[in-house]
Structure formats: structure tokens, C-alpha cells
Design a protein around this motif. Structure first.
Motif, PDB file in Angstrom:
ATOM      1  N   LYS A 382     -19.216  -0.486 -19.040  1.00  0.00           N
ATOM      2  CA  LYS A 382     -18.684   0.828 -19.383  1.00  0.00           C
ATOM      3  C   LYS A 382     -19.835   1.754 -19.764  1.00  0.00           C
ATOM      4  N   PRO A 383     -19.658   3.049 -19.510  1.00  0.00           N
ATOM      5  CA  PRO A 383     -20.704   3.981 -19.952  1.00  0.00           C
ATOM      6  C   PRO A 383     -20.760   4.012 -21.473  1.00  0.00           C
ATOM      7  N   ALA A 384     -21.908   4.399 -21.986  1.00  0.00           N
ATOM      8  CA  ALA A 384     -22.100   4.448 -23.435  1.00  0.00           C
ATOM      9  C   ALA A 384     -21.251   5.568 -24.038  1.00  0.00           C
ATOM     10  N   GLN A 385     -21.103   5.509 -25.331  1.00  0.00           N
ATOM     11  CA  GLN A 385     -20.369   6.545 -26.045  1.00  0.00           C
ATOM     12  C   GLN A 385     -21.140   7.857 -25.960  1.00  0.00           C
ATOM     13  N   VAL A 386     -20.435   8.929 -25.700  1.00  0.00           N
ATOM     14  CA  VAL A 386     -21.052  10.252 -25.670  1.00  0.00           C
ATOM     15  C   VAL A 386     -21.512  10.600 -27.084  1.00  0.00           C
ATOM     16  N   GLY A 387     -22.738  11.077 -27.187  1.00  0.00           N
ATOM     17  CA  GLY A 387     -23.287  11.410 -28.492  1.00  0.00           C
ATOM     18  C   GLY A 387     -23.703  12.862 -28.588  1.00  0.00           C
ATOM     19  N   ASN A 388     -23.874  13.291 -29.827  1.00  0.00           N
ATOM     20  CA  ASN A 388     -24.397  14.621 -30.134  1.00  0.00           C
ATOM     21  C   ASN A 388     -23.559  15.746 -29.510  1.00  0.00           C
ATOM     22  N   VAL A 389     -22.256  15.630 -29.650  1.00  0.00           N
ATOM     23  CA  VAL A 389     -21.399  16.752 -29.240  1.00  0.00           C
ATOM     24  C   VAL A 389     -21.681  17.909 -30.193  1.00  0.00           C
ATOM     25  N   ARG A 390     -21.868  19.071 -29.645  1.00  0.00           N
ATOM     26  CA  ARG A 390     -22.291  20.215 -30.457  1.00  0.00           C
ATOM     27  C   ARG A 390     -21.735  21.512 -29.863  1.00  0.00           C
ATOM     28  N   LEU A 391     -21.917  22.558 -30.613  1.00  0.00           N
ATOM     29  CA  LEU A 391     -21.441  23.868 -30.157  1.00  0.00           C
ATOM     30  C   LEU A 391     -22.606  24.667 -29.612  1.00  0.00           C
ATOM     31  N   SER A 392     -22.489  25.077 -28.356  1.00  0.00           N
ATOM     32  CA  SER A 392     -23.546  25.870 -27.748  1.00  0.00           C
ATOM     33  C   SER A 392     -23.308  27.357 -27.928  1.00  0.00           C
ATOM     34  N   LYS A 393     -22.033  27.738 -27.922  1.00  0.00           N
ATOM     35  CA  LYS A 393     -21.718  29.162 -28.062  1.00  0.00           C
ATOM     36  C   LYS A 393     -20.315  29.292 -28.640  1.00  0.00           C
ATOM     37  N   ARG A 394     -20.182  30.304 -29.530  1.00  0.00           N
ATOM     38  CA  ARG A 394     -18.902  30.506 -30.195  1.00  0.00           C
ATOM     39  C   ARG A 394     -18.449  31.952 -30.007  1.00  0.00           C
ATOM     40  N   LEU A 399     -14.946  28.559 -26.898  1.00  0.00           N
ATOM     41  CA  LEU A 399     -16.013  27.759 -27.496  1.00  0.00           C
ATOM     42  C   LEU A 399     -16.710  26.997 -26.387  1.00  0.00           C
ATOM     43  N   THR A 400     -18.023  27.000 -26.380  1.00  0.00           N
ATOM     44  CA  THR A 400     -18.765  26.230 -25.380  1.00  0.00           C
ATOM     45  C   THR A 400     -19.351  24.988 -26.052  1.00  0.00           C
ATOM     46  N   LEU A 401     -18.879  23.820 -25.568  1.00  0.00           N
ATOM     47  CA  LEU A 401     -19.330  22.543 -26.099  1.00  0.00           C
ATOM     48  C   LEU A 401     -20.466  21.994 -25.247  1.00  0.00           C
ATOM     49  N   SER A 402     -21.371  21.259 -25.860  1.00  0.00           N
ATOM     50  CA  SER A 402     -22.445  20.558 -25.146  1.00  0.00           C
ATOM     51  C   SER A 402     -22.572  19.152 -25.719  1.00  0.00           C
ATOM     52  N   TRP A 403     -23.191  18.254 -24.941  1.00  0.00           N
ATOM     53  CA  TRP A 403     -23.403  16.867 -25.393  1.00  0.00           C
ATOM     54  C   TRP A 403     -24.584  16.269 -24.631  1.00  0.00           C
ATOM     55  N   ASP A 404     -25.067  15.166 -25.135  1.00  0.00           N
ATOM     56  CA  ASP A 404     -26.187  14.494 -24.477  1.00  0.00           C
ATOM     57  C   ASP A 404     -25.690  13.731 -23.252  1.00  0.00           C
ATOM     58  N   ILE A 427      -8.321  18.080 -21.416  1.00  0.00           N
ATOM     59  CA  ILE A 427      -8.230  19.471 -20.986  1.00  0.00           C
ATOM     60  C   ILE A 427      -9.164  19.791 -19.830  1.00  0.00           C
ATOM     61  N   ALA A 428     -10.126  18.909 -19.586  1.00  0.00           N
ATOM     62  CA  ALA A 428     -11.067  19.213 -18.495  1.00  0.00           C
ATOM     63  C   ALA A 428     -11.861  17.968 -18.127  1.00  0.00           C
ATOM     64  N   THR A 429     -12.419  17.986 -16.909  1.00  0.00           N
ATOM     65  CA  THR A 429     -13.330  16.946 -16.426  1.00  0.00           C
ATOM     66  C   THR A 429     -14.514  17.625 -15.753  1.00  0.00           C
ATOM     67  N   THR A 430     -15.703  17.173 -16.076  1.00  0.00           N
ATOM     68  CA  THR A 430     -16.900  17.700 -15.420  1.00  0.00           C
ATOM     69  C   THR A 430     -17.615  16.566 -14.711  1.00  0.00           C
ATOM     70  N   ASP A 431     -18.420  16.904 -13.703  1.00  0.00           N
ATOM     71  CA  ASP A 431     -19.190  15.849 -13.052  1.00  0.00           C
ATOM     72  C   ASP A 431     -20.418  15.529 -13.896  1.00  0.00           C
ATOM     73  N   SER A 432     -21.148  14.512 -13.482  1.00  0.00           N
ATOM     74  CA  SER A 432     -22.234  13.987 -14.315  1.00  0.00           C
ATOM     75  C   SER A 432     -23.370  14.990 -14.515  1.00  0.00           C
ATOM     76  N   SER A 433     -23.468  15.997 -13.665  1.00  0.00           N
ATOM     77  CA  SER A 433     -24.545  16.975 -13.795  1.00  0.00           C
ATOM     78  C   SER A 433     -24.250  18.036 -14.844  1.00  0.00           C
ATOM     79  N   GLU A 434     -23.006  18.099 -15.306  1.00  0.00           N
ATOM     80  CA  GLU A 434     -22.591  19.105 -16.281  1.00  0.00           C
ATOM     81  C   GLU A 434     -22.382  18.448 -17.637  1.00  0.00           C
ATOM     82  N   THR A 435     -23.213  18.820 -18.592  1.00  0.00           N
ATOM     83  CA  THR A 435     -23.062  18.269 -19.942  1.00  0.00           C
ATOM     84  C   THR A 435     -22.657  19.369 -20.926  1.00  0.00           C
ATOM     85  N   SER A 436     -21.864  20.338 -20.436  1.00  0.00           N
ATOM     86  CA  SER A 436     -21.309  21.374 -21.306  1.00  0.00           C
ATOM     87  C   SER A 436     -20.010  21.872 -20.688  1.00  0.00           C
ATOM     88  N   TYR A 437     -19.197  22.453 -21.524  1.00  0.00           N
ATOM     89  CA  TYR A 437     -17.919  22.963 -21.017  1.00  0.00           C
ATOM     90  C   TYR A 437     -17.433  24.088 -21.936  1.00  0.00           C
TER      91      TYR A 437
END
Length: 570
Positions: A382-394, A399-404, A427-437
Motif C-alpha cells: 500500500k502507498p504510505a500515509q499522506v503527510g504534511n497536509v497544509r493550506l496553500s491558499k485561503r 481553500l487550496t490544500l497541499s501535501w507531500d 470530494i475529489a481525486t487527483t493524479d500523482s502529479s498533483e499534490t494540491s487541490y
């Protein structure tokens, strides 16, 4: 046949046997057929006529040509001097090519009473055989005449096995022979067949592999061998150079056609000679089919750092070797030997695909003999747990979220908490090249909870990584509306503005043209009807602006500043 024999004898002259052309053709045909349909081995046998040990050739059905062939013994207390200690030197026997043994552990007496008894030499034989890398099975000499008696014999067998707890890797054998108590013709073929089944079923229910021992005649005339072989292994006794009788009889005879069943063991002699024992011994060949493929290798469980494999049990194999592909050496390397049909490979990297193979093996005579490899199974962690979820823009409504980035992830799934259902909804799915939403359509000055997890596609399934820790954030409050500033009192400005939905505080800032800086004035819990900013300089022009905020566990979340309003102080 008797007339032909007399004719041949009459043609013997000066010790030389003269054959008619018809007889020569018949002999050649029989010999040729046997050779064509057989492969050969040799064993040491005591020859009574010459009173010497000779090397004799034995013919084996070509059906078993691709099987591994092993040589073994079957023994009892007759190979002891005191019915307690074996006289066989098992170390010497093993060095002389003996890889397995069937050892009698019990029997039924052949008199009318038919009492059951334990073979008191069994423990000595078995422990010493095992100590010298000789695989062991056991047998019970039966005289059962009913299925009830057969079941009691099986229960007695199990009682002995439980008593000693030997490491038995070969079958538990029902040794069915005619003697004083059980005579040929007493019972029907169906009854004798059912007696065999009754014993074997009890043994099988106890977790052992049952097998039936009988001689050629009993299998042919007194047992339904083709029925028994569908459920149980067979051990054929035939003291001859081959198991078939279809040789040197008629030109149409086909070798082995008289044995329409498969047997795994052949007891070929009772006068075998083996190092480590001075007398005659019963000797056997074991046709071990190692061309067994481990089937249905697959995944039982996948984690970020481990994969649990499982597969089907392969025939009577008791061992399995697990292999994993090593890209550095570009080869499969053994990583484990197990006795179960499951294995957990640990210490793996998350989001990585691994290739595995498994094959069964048998340890016979101290050597490993391997079956065929399973098909390759490619399995991902399984892929590792997503870490460092943060806010890029408010903003107020998004709200724009980002993660490692996560190694090996194919997609990321974003989840938002739904207070109505108390669940997280995707609420959404992004491909592996997108680490923000960017999450849109939100309400200003409001709390939102999010989680993100990575996914990895593996054949026909999607592997889901663990959810990230819950990320809590807020949208911005709206801009403060209706800002007004008046100066009706000397050295004082009065500020007023309208309330902002869901904001709990307001900060007022003042700009002084002389100092050319914005200065924080005060923070208010509610929108005032008027706030008096005092001790100002008369005649000087000031600017004011206000921003609302909400207080959170993570600090203050401010609105954008409203447009500044100027005032010349009285």
C-alpha cells in the motif's frame, strides 16, 4: 502352457535349450514389450539358489519415469532380538541408499480372538531412522473382518501415534493381508473394500495421510483398487522383477495392463540385502511425483511495509520455499522456507511492486526435492500515509490544500467531513502529479476538516493508503462592510462599521501620513455603533481600515482589509 513346456524340455540336448521359431518369436516379443514400456533399476537381493547376494534388475512402468525414485524398507519387531531394540544400523542403511521406511507400530493377532497389540520395537526403529535422515511412515497389520473392527484398529493406531508423537512424514498404512483369521474368500470384494475405507477415513479425519497395502492378488481379486485409488494412496506388494504379469504369456499381452490403478510404493522383495543388517529385509520403491506446481499464489493482505502471500496446498508437500525477485541481481532469491500455505514478507517499501514465486518441496533422505514454480505474482504494498497536509491558499469561499508526494502513488483522494452524516466524503481525486487541490463553494468564516490519502493501482484492484491525520482549517471572513469615520470632537475620530457573519473579533488600523505607517489601534469583539480613537493631532489627516477575524485553535483567521477611509481630525 504345460504341453509347450514339455515340448521345449524334450528338445533340450546336452544342456542346451533348443527353441522352435514360434517360441523364439514369442520370447522376443515379450521381452521387447517389457523393455519398451519400462525403465530399470538394480537392487541387491539374496539369491537362495546360489546362496549369494546378487544385483538384480527391476522393471518399472514408464508411467513413473518422470517421478523421483527412492528406495526404502518396511520393518517390525522381527528385525530385533528382544522385541524392543532394533537390530538395524540405520546410519549404515541410509548410507547404502535407504531414504525411507515404513515401520509397524501395531497389529491384530491372527487367531479367532484377534486382540490388538503394539509393536514394542517401533519406537526404537522410528527414533533411530529419523535420527539418520530416513523418512518414516507407519503401518498397522490388519485382520479386520468388519468396518467396526477396522475403525477400532485405526483408533488404536492413533492412540499409539499420540503416545509417542513421532515426526511422521509418510502415510499411515492399512496393511491388509490374508492369514489364519482373515482368509481369502471369506468376504466379498465390496465388503473388503469398505473395510479399507473405514480404517482410512478415521486416519484421514485425524489429519494423517492414509494408504492401503496389499499384494497383487488381493488388489486384483479381493479389492476394488480403482475405487480406492480415487481417495487413497496404494502400496503394491509383488515379489518379482516387475509388477505386471503380462509378460512372456501371449503376444497380445500388454505389460501393466493388468494393473489398472496407480500405486505410489512397490514392495519388490522380501530378501533384500542392505548394509547395517545381516539378514533379509522387505524392500520397496517409492515413486514420488515431484512434478507438482504450487497453484493460486496470491495476496492475503497488503500493508505499507508488508505483503502476506497465500497459496493452495500442493499435493502432500509439507514445505514451501518463497522467492522474491531482486532487481539488482535480476534473479529470484529465496527469502523463506515455511510449512504453512501462507507467508508474510516484512520490511518492504511502501507503494512498491514486488514479484514472487513459490514452490513446494519434500525433504527425503536429508535432501530437498523441489516441485515446479508457481506462476509469478506481482503484488504491491500500500502507498504510505499522506503527510504534511497544509493550506496553500485561503479565501472566503475556497481553500487550496497541499501535501507531500507519496512514493508509488497513482492518485490522491481528498475527503471532507460531513457533519450531517458524521463521515468523511470523497470530494475529489487527483493524479500523482498533483499534490494540491482547490476546494470551492465554501462558506466564509467557517471551520472545515479534511483528510487525504494516496492510492495505487494493482492489477484489478486499487490499494488505498492510510488517511492523513485530520487537517482542520477555516475560510476567511468576508471583508468588513460600511466602514465610516467621523471627527466631530477635537483630537478624536469616531469609527463605525457593519457586522461580518461568523466573525468574532474586529481589528482597527490607523494610517498616519506623517509617519507613513499603519498602526494597530484595537481589537473589538463586536461591531460597535461607534468607536472613538482619541489623542490624535488636530488638523492632521488619518486613514482607517478594519478587518474581521475568527479565533481558532490554530490562531486567528483574518478577512482581507476593507478599503481605507480618510478623515481630517478636528
Amino acid at each position: 502352457m504345460k504341453k509347450q513346456f514339455k515340448k521345449i524340455m524334450a528338445m533340450t540336448l546336452a544342456g542346451t535349450l533348443l527353441l522352435t521359431p514360434a517360441t523364439i518369436a514369442l520370447a522376443r516379443s515379450s521381452a521387447t514389450l517389457l523393455k519398451q514400456d519400462s525403465f530399470t533399476t538394480t537392487s541387491k537381493i539374496y539369491d537362495a539358489s546360489s546362496k549369494k547376494t546378487i544385483t538384480k534388475t527391476f522393471y518399472h512402468n514408464n508411467y513413473y519415469k518422470n517421478h523421483k525414485l527412492f528406495k526404502g524398507l518396511d520393518v517390525s519387531w522381527w528385525q530385533s532380538s528382544d522385541r524392543k531394540n532394533t537390530k538395524i544400523d540405520w546410519a549404515s542403511a541410509h548410507e547404502d541408499g535407504i531414504d525411507f521406511a515404513f515401520i509397524r507400530i501395531g497389529a491384530r493377532k491372527t487367531d479367532s480372538a484377534g486382540a490388538l497389540y503394539e509393536d514394542t520395537t517401533a519406537n526404537s526403529n522410528i527414533t533411530q531412522a529419523l535420527a539418520n535422515n530416513v523418512n518414516v511412515g507407519v503401518y498397522f497389520f490388519s485382520q479386520a473382518k468388519t468396518t467396526t473392527e477396522a475403525k477400532k484398529e485405526a483408533e488404536y493406531t492413533l492412540k499409539i501415534l499420540d503416545k509417542y508423537n513421532w515426526n511422521i512424514t509418510l502415510p499411515v498404512v492399512f496393511d491388509y493381508e490374508f492369514s489364519n483369521r482373515l482368509k481369502a474368500g471369506q468376504l466379498s470384494k465390496a465388503t473388503m473394500t469398505n473395510i479399507c475405507k473405514a480404517y482410512c477415513q478415521v486416519i484421514e479425519d485425524a489429519g494423517y495421510t492414509p494408504m492401503i497395502y496389499a499384494n497383487y492378488t488381493m488388489f486384483k481379486n479381493h479389492l476394488n483398487a480403482t475405487t480406492l485409488e480415487k481417495s487413497y494412496k496404494l502400496w503394491l506388494a509383488r515379489y518379482s522383477k516387475t509388477t505386471t504379469s503380462n509378460i512372456l504369456t501371449t503376444s497380445e499381452a500388454i505389460p501393466y495392463a493388468d494393473i489398472p490403478y496407480k500405486y505410489e510404493f512397490w514392495q519388490f522383495a522380501s530378501t533384500a540385502r542392505v548394509s547395517g543388517y545381516s539378514g533379509n529385509l522387505d524392500a520397496n520403491y517409492w515413486y514420488k511425483n515431484t512434478n507438482v506446481k504450487t497453484e493460486n499464489l496470491g495476496c492475503e493482505e497488503q500493508k505499507t511495509d508488508s505483503i502476506t502471500l497465500s497459496w493452495e496446498e500442493a499435493d502432500d508437500a509439507q514445505n514451501y520455499r518463497v522467492y522474491r525477485y531482486n532487481p539488482d541481481t535480476q534473479s529470484y532469491q529465496a527469502i523463506a522456507n515455511v510449512t504453512d500455505t501462507e507467508f508474510t514478507d516484512t520490511g518492504l517499501s511502501a507503494g512498491t511492486t514486488y514479484s514472487y514465486k513459490v514452490r513446494c518441496y519434500w525433504r527425503i533422505g536429508g535432501t530437498n526435492y523441489f516441485g515446479n514454480y508457481s506462476d509469478v505474482a506481482e503484488i504491491s504494498t500500500k502507498p504510505a500515509q499522506v503527510g504534511n497536509v497544509r493550506l496553500s491558499k485561503r479565501n472566503t469561499s475556497n481553500l487550496t490544500l497541499s501535501w507531500d508526494a507519496v512514493k508509488g502513488a497513482d492518485e490522491y483522494r481528498i475527503y471532507q467531513y460531513n457533519a450531517d452524516t458524521d463521515t468523511y466524503d470523497r470530494i475529489a481525486t487527483t493524479d500523482s502529479s498533483e499534490t494540491s487541490y482547490k476546494v470551492e463553494g465554501l462558506t466564509s468564516a467557517s471551520e472545515y476538516l479534511f483528510k487525504v490519502r494516496a492510492t495505487r493501482k494493482s492489477e484489478d484492484e486499487t490499494l488505498l493508503g492510510s488517511y492523513s491525520p485530520e487537517f482542520v482549517t477555516y475560510t476567511r471572513p468576508l471583508k468588513v462592510p460600511n466602514l465610516k469615520v467621523k471627527s466631530s470632537v477635537k483630537k478624536q475620530a469616531t469609527v463605525s462599521f457593519s457586522k461580518v457573519a461568523r466573525a468574532d473579533h474586529y481589528s482597527i488600523y490607523r494610517y498616519d501620513k506623517k509617519s507613513n505607517v499603519w498602526t494597530y489601534v484595537t481589537s473589538l469583539k463586536s461591531a460597535p455603533s461607534a468607536y472613538a480613537d482619541k489623542k490624535l493631532v488636530s488638523g492632521r489627516t488619518y486613514q482607517y481600515r478594519v478587518r474581521a477575524y475568527v479565533t481558532t485553535d490554530g490562531g486567528k483567521v483574518f478577512s482581507y482589509y476593507n478599503e481605507p477611509v480618510s478623515i481630517k481630525v478636528k
